[in-house]
Design an enzyme around this catalytic site. Structure first.
Site, PDB file in Angstrom:
ATOM      1  N   ASP A  95       0.646  -1.170  -0.108  1.00  0.00           N
ATOM      2  CA  ASP A  95       0.029  -0.070  -0.018  1.00  0.00           C
ATOM      3  C   ASP A  95       0.856   1.339   0.115  1.00  0.00           C
ATOM      4  O   ASP A  95       0.285   2.468  -0.338  1.00  0.00           O
ATOM      5  CB  ASP A  95      -0.760   0.010   1.199  1.00  0.00           C
ATOM      6  CG  ASP A  95      -0.413  -0.454   2.585  1.00  0.00           C
ATOM      7  OD1 ASP A  95       1.058  -0.129   2.625  1.00  0.00           O
ATOM      8  OD2 ASP A  95      -0.897  -0.080   3.656  1.00  0.00           O
ATOM      9  N   HIS A  96       1.860   1.169   0.559  1.00  0.00           N
ATOM     10  CA  HIS A  96       2.586   2.407   0.702  1.00  0.00           C
ATOM     11  C   HIS A  96       3.616   2.810  -0.620  1.00  0.00           C
ATOM     12  O   HIS A  96       4.036   4.005  -0.460  1.00  0.00           O
ATOM     13  CB  HIS A  96       3.758   2.376   1.887  1.00  0.00           C
ATOM     14  CG  HIS A  96       3.388   2.486   3.299  1.00  0.00           C
ATOM     15  ND1 HIS A  96       2.333   1.612   3.864  1.00  0.00           N
ATOM     16  CD2 HIS A  96       3.291   3.278   4.179  1.00  0.00           C
ATOM     17  CE1 HIS A  96       1.784   1.969   4.784  1.00  0.00           C
ATOM     18  NE2 HIS A  96       2.646   3.049   5.219  1.00  0.00           N
ATOM     19  N   ASP A 160       3.723  -0.975  11.573  1.00  0.00           N
ATOM     20  CA  ASP A 160       3.328   0.158  11.155  1.00  0.00           C
ATOM     21  C   ASP A 160       2.680   0.805  12.333  1.00  0.00           C
ATOM     22  O   ASP A 160       1.699  -0.029  13.124  1.00  0.00           O
ATOM     23  CB  ASP A 160       2.283  -0.070  10.242  1.00  0.00           C
ATOM     24  CG  ASP A 160       1.804   1.396   9.586  1.00  0.00           C
ATOM     25  OD1 ASP A 160       2.389   1.721   8.418  1.00  0.00           O
ATOM     26  OD2 ASP A 160       1.123   2.190  10.083  1.00  0.00           O
ATOM     27  N   ARG A 448      -1.807  12.525  10.350  1.00  0.00           N
ATOM     28  CA  ARG A 448      -0.202  13.047  10.546  1.00  0.00           C
ATOM     29  C   ARG A 448      -0.361  14.297   9.868  1.00  0.00           C
ATOM     30  O   ARG A 448      -0.733  14.439   8.394  1.00  0.00           O
ATOM     31  CB  ARG A 448       0.683  12.161  10.215  1.00  0.00           C
ATOM     32  CG  ARG A 448       0.957  10.981  11.224  1.00  0.00           C
ATOM     33  CD  ARG A 448       2.298  10.573  11.274  1.00  0.00           C
ATOM     34  NE  ARG A 448       2.282   9.565  12.233  1.00  0.00           N
ATOM     35  CZ  ARG A 448       2.680   8.175  12.158  1.00  0.00           C
ATOM     36  NH1 ARG A 448       3.275   7.696  11.146  1.00  0.00           N
ATOM     37  NH2 ARG A 448       2.483   7.593  13.326  1.00  0.00           N
ATOM     38  N   SER A 643       6.511   7.238  13.384  1.00  0.00           N
ATOM     39  CA  SER A 643       6.019   6.073  12.565  1.00  0.00           C
ATOM     40  C   SER A 643       6.992   4.716  13.312  1.00  0.00           C
ATOM     41  O   SER A 643       7.817   4.986  14.301  1.00  0.00           O
ATOM     42  CB  SER A 643       6.453   6.049  11.349  1.00  0.00           C
ATOM     43  OG  SER A 643       7.708   5.620  10.941  1.00  0.00           O
ATOM     44  N   ARG A 645       8.919   2.871  11.611  1.00  0.00           N
ATOM     45  CA  ARG A 645       9.934   2.379  10.646  1.00  0.00           C
ATOM     46  C   ARG A 645      11.348   2.020  11.425  1.00  0.00           C
ATOM     47  O   ARG A 645      11.967   3.166  12.314  1.00  0.00           O
ATOM     48  CB  ARG A 645      10.093   3.559   9.510  1.00  0.00           C
ATOM     49  CG  ARG A 645      10.726   4.765   9.929  1.00  0.00           C
ATOM     50  CD  ARG A 645      10.402   5.689   8.918  1.00  0.00           C
ATOM     51  NE  ARG A 645       9.122   5.976   8.624  1.00  0.00           N
ATOM     52  CZ  ARG A 645       8.506   7.252   8.318  1.00  0.00           C
ATOM     53  NH1 ARG A 645       9.645   8.274   8.033  1.00  0.00           N
ATOM     54  NH2 ARG A 645       7.211   7.648   8.141  1.00  0.00           N
TER      55      ARG A 645
END
Ligand code: MIC
Ligand code: SF4
Length: 757
Positions: A95-96, A160, A448, A643, A645
């Site tokens: 999706d990203h 995520d 965000r 996030s 990440r």
């Protein structure tokens, strides 16, 4: 595609007994959060009273979900763990990586070509290790999880930070770094500090323009971006029961913006309805049968102050629509005060783009409410003044709203339907702008709004609101428009007022989809080959990080003293860098390029202590690495917020930073640092931040007796020959100290696997 009903039935059959054991052990009534946590203690872990905010506890999550931008690193690590299959049901969602430019069809087809190598890699690793694969275009991870996999009383982790979205369906869903996901997929326990509990009592009922989104926008204003740190928010009260399941999801989703570990609602009729409406009646039946266990005990909700660490009460009847921003999600403005705020602060009043959708707000209900506003504009011959985009959360939602005519309504208003993906929410947006230096405003229904997040432009003032408010403002093209009180005038001079939005929670004709975009893994993946080209610039097989040398660390250089907000977007920017998420060396070229250097107030300009010259942060760090010298990064409050990440932790580790010393950490980032064998330390006295100078050489003392609860010392040797020695705190437990010593948690898994052969 199917959820694992046997696993759920098994969990439900033991649920009551586990909760009874927890009640006996703690000697008190239980919140819902505690019930679910206790029901998921790792096998063999003792059921005792845990100290909130202090005790590390091992859990056994039921599921793992990964999105493509983080899955690459998670799975590159998993490939080294020596397993043949994942130990718990897991999924990957593409999706990203889809860039929004012209519209769904073209953008998706371009993404499939551009990201082919990465998609092929993810599809083949998933196939090999028994992981469900959701193809590009299938939807945004959190919406798909809510529709397909979340279930009341469960526990899942996801790579995520908005994994928490699933709390809307009564599951404890927590965002983690890829290394944590790797542990759980490898069949190991997952560790979390037993959280503090914040109770949010909702009374009254939403009406008119106010939506579920406004509840979390209000909560964000109360708690701020740090207020939820280390805590789980549990929503209860009659107001909670009146919210749709997807509306609950929206509230839980944005709990990530206040740093909450997760948020949760108790099982109720709305959840049952949603489960049945999305083809999961079996789960609803199971949940109905143990409904009393899937909500907090009566005494808890009758007397919340005695059971929660903090209680917030919100009367939904009185709640106004909110607009939060710019640049931070906790700057909350009730709509009646917003127009003034725009004027007083000099924010650009002209609203240039309205963007609805994302994992936060793309349910059927959201789309129908926003469409009811869009339709009024068209009916009154009023053309939207701002650009307008819609990102549906899943192919199932997209197909259904298209069938029911809503996409058409948006298109008539001038809206562009983007792919079912993150798109502009994560900076995957080729925004059409004539002058990037012009201050400008956009409003999104996302979560965000950090500087540069959506379009990479620091001049963009991004605000977040509900989809219906976003739509109304896009129609008016002005931030100071208040649809509750103001009128619009069309080209013919006719004046009209937008009526309150009307939404439909569940499609009357049911959800439908032709191809949801799911690919099941091979039964036996042993023959499946996973290919990573050694010359690829997008994927790189990981090399283990070196173990600790066994001594204190001396003569480290200060790499950067970061000033103010330093989110994971500052540490490892997304947008154009997303394409390197599977290639540690390449993505390391973005390390800390967004962080503000305390000494010159510039980004990506730090002093190289070897040459005295100023250079980029990654460039300077690479020079230290080449010279075999370690370094230290210093930061402010809530360092690493944002996030999950883990690149933000792996890049400094890879480039030879030895410690990150800050005033405070965001939870996921602190764990990510620990997992990668890095020292994540905090000032014992925050004032010591001021002692650190640009040319400092740094020693870290006490590592040979590194133990839980023991402070370490850091010596800052200044250029003028003086030195400051300060105490620094850490939260490492014994196991985490082992990760540090081994060089990374993965090194231990790998070692144990080798030994078991
Ligand atoms: C985000 O919203 O910032 C992301 C992109 O979804 C991240 C994950 C990532 O950086 O890949 C998140 O929220 O964890
Ligand atoms: Fe995607 Fe945005 Fe949701 Fe993150 S917050 S998962 S980028 S839609």
């Amino acid at each position: 595609m199917a959820f694992d009903i046997d696993m759920i039935k098994k969990l439900y059959s033991n649920f009551g007994a586990r909760i009874d054991a927890a009640r006996t052990a703690t000697g008190k009534s239980l919140t819902l959060t505690e019930k679910i946590l206790y029901a998921h203690l790792w096998q063999g872990a003792a059921t005792t009273a845990f100290e909130r905010g202090k005790d590390y506890v091992e859990f056994a999550p039921d599921r793992v979900a990964m999105q493509d931008a983080t899955a690459q690193m998670a799975l590159l690590q998993f490939m080294q763990a020596g397993r043949t299959k994942v130990a718990v049901p897991s999924t990957v969602h593409c999706d990203h990586l889809i860039q929004a430019e012209v519209g769904a069809v073209e953008d998706l087809s371009k993404a499939k070509t551009q990201n082919k190598e990465v998609y092929d890699f993810l599809a083949s690793v998933s196939n090999k290790y028994g992981i469900g694969f959701w193809k590009p275009g299938a939807g945004i991870i959190h919406q798909v999880v809510l529709e397909q996999y979340a279930f009341p009383g469960g526990m899942m982790i996801g790579t995520d930070s908005h994994t928490v979205n699933a709390g809307g369906l009564g599951i404890i869903a927590i965002g983690v770094g890829g290394a944590d996901a790797c542990d759980v997929m490898a069949g190991l326990p997952w560790e979390l500090k037993f959280p503090k509990l914040i109770g949010v009592k909702l009374t009254g009922k939403l009406s008119g323009w106010t939506a579920s989104k406004d509840i979390i926008l209000k909560v964000a204003g109360i708690l701020t971006v740090k207020g939820g740190t280390g805590a789980i928010l549990e929503y209860f009260g009659d107001g909670a029961k009146s919210l749709s399941c997807t509306g609950k999801g929206t509230i839980c989703n944005m709990g990530a913006e206040i740093g909450a570990t997760t948020s949760i609602f108790g099982y109720d009729a709305k959840m049952g309805e949603y489960l049945r409406g999305t083809g999961r009646a079996e789960i609803a039946d199971g949940a109905d049968a143990i409904a009393a266990h899937l909500t907090g005990d009566d005494e808890v909700y009758a007397n919340p102050e005695a059971y929660f660490d903090q209680v917030i009460e919100i009367n939904l009847t009185e709640l106004e629509p909110h607009i939060n921003g710019p640049f931070t999600p906790d700057l909350a403005w009730p709509i009646s005060k917003f127009a003034d705020a725009v004027k007083v602060n000099g924010w650009p009043d002209k609203m240039e783009v309205g963007l609805i959708g994302s994992c936060t707000n793309s349910s059927y209900e959201d789309i129908t409410r926003a469409a009811s506003i869009a339709k009024q504009a068209t009916d009154n011959n009023f053309k939207a003044k701002a650009e307008f985009t819609i990102t549906p959360g899943s192919e199932q939602v997209r197909y259904t709203v298209e069938r029911d005519g809503y996409l058409d309504t948006f298109e008539k208003m001038g809206g562009v339907v983007l792919a079912n993906a993150c798109g502009p929410c994560i900076g995957q947006w080729a925004r059409h702008s004539t002058d990037p230096n012009r201050k400008n405003s956009i409003v999104t229904s996302y979560n965000r709004n950090f500087s540069k997040r959506n379009d990479g432009n620091p001049n963009t003032h991004a605000f977040v609101a509900s989809p219906e408010i976003t739509t109304a403002l896009a129609i008016a093209g002005s931030l100071s428009f208040n649809p509750l009180t103001d009128y619009l005038t069309n080209d013919k001079g006719e004046k009209f007022k937008l009526e309150e939005p009307l939404g439909i929670e569940m499609p009357v004709k049911g959800f439908a989809v032709e191809d949801a975009g799911f690919q099941a893994p091979a039964e036996d993946g042993s023959k499946v080959e996973v290919l990573v080209s050694p010359t690829s610039d997008r994927l790189q097989i990981l090399q283990p990080f070196a173990a600790w040398e066994g001594t204190d660390l001396k003569g480290l250089k200060l790499l950067i003293k970061a000033k103010g907000k330093c989110t994971t977007d500052h540490i490892s920017m997304a947008g154009p860098w997303l394409k390197f998420r599977g290639h540690l060396d390449n993505i390391s070229n973005n390390m800390l390029i967004g962080a503000l250097n305390f000494f010159n107030e510039k980004t990506d300009t730090v002093k190289n202590q070897l040459t005295g010259e100023y250079g980029t942060v990654p460039g300077t760090q690479r020079a230290y690495k080449a010279a075999g010298i370690g370094s230290v990064v210093v930061g402010d409050e809530n360092y690493g917020e944002g996030s999950s990440r883990e690149h933000a932790a792996m890049e400094p580790r890879f480039l030879g930073v030895r410690a990150v010393l800050v005033k405070s950490f965001a939870r996921i980032h602190e764990t990510n640092l620990k997992k990668q064998g890095m020292l994540g330390l905090t000032f014992a006295d925050k004032e010591d931040y001021n002692k650190i100078q640009e040319d400092d050489k740094i020693d870290i003392i006490g590592l040979t007796s590194f133990a839980p609860g023991n402070q370490l010392q850091m010596v800052f040797n200044h250029a003028d020959g003086t030195a400051d020695t300060i105490n620094v705190n850490h939260t490492y437990n014994e196991q985490q100290i082992e990760w540090f010593k081994a060089g990374a948690a993965l090194n231990i898994i790998r070692r144990e696997f080798e030994a078991s052969k």
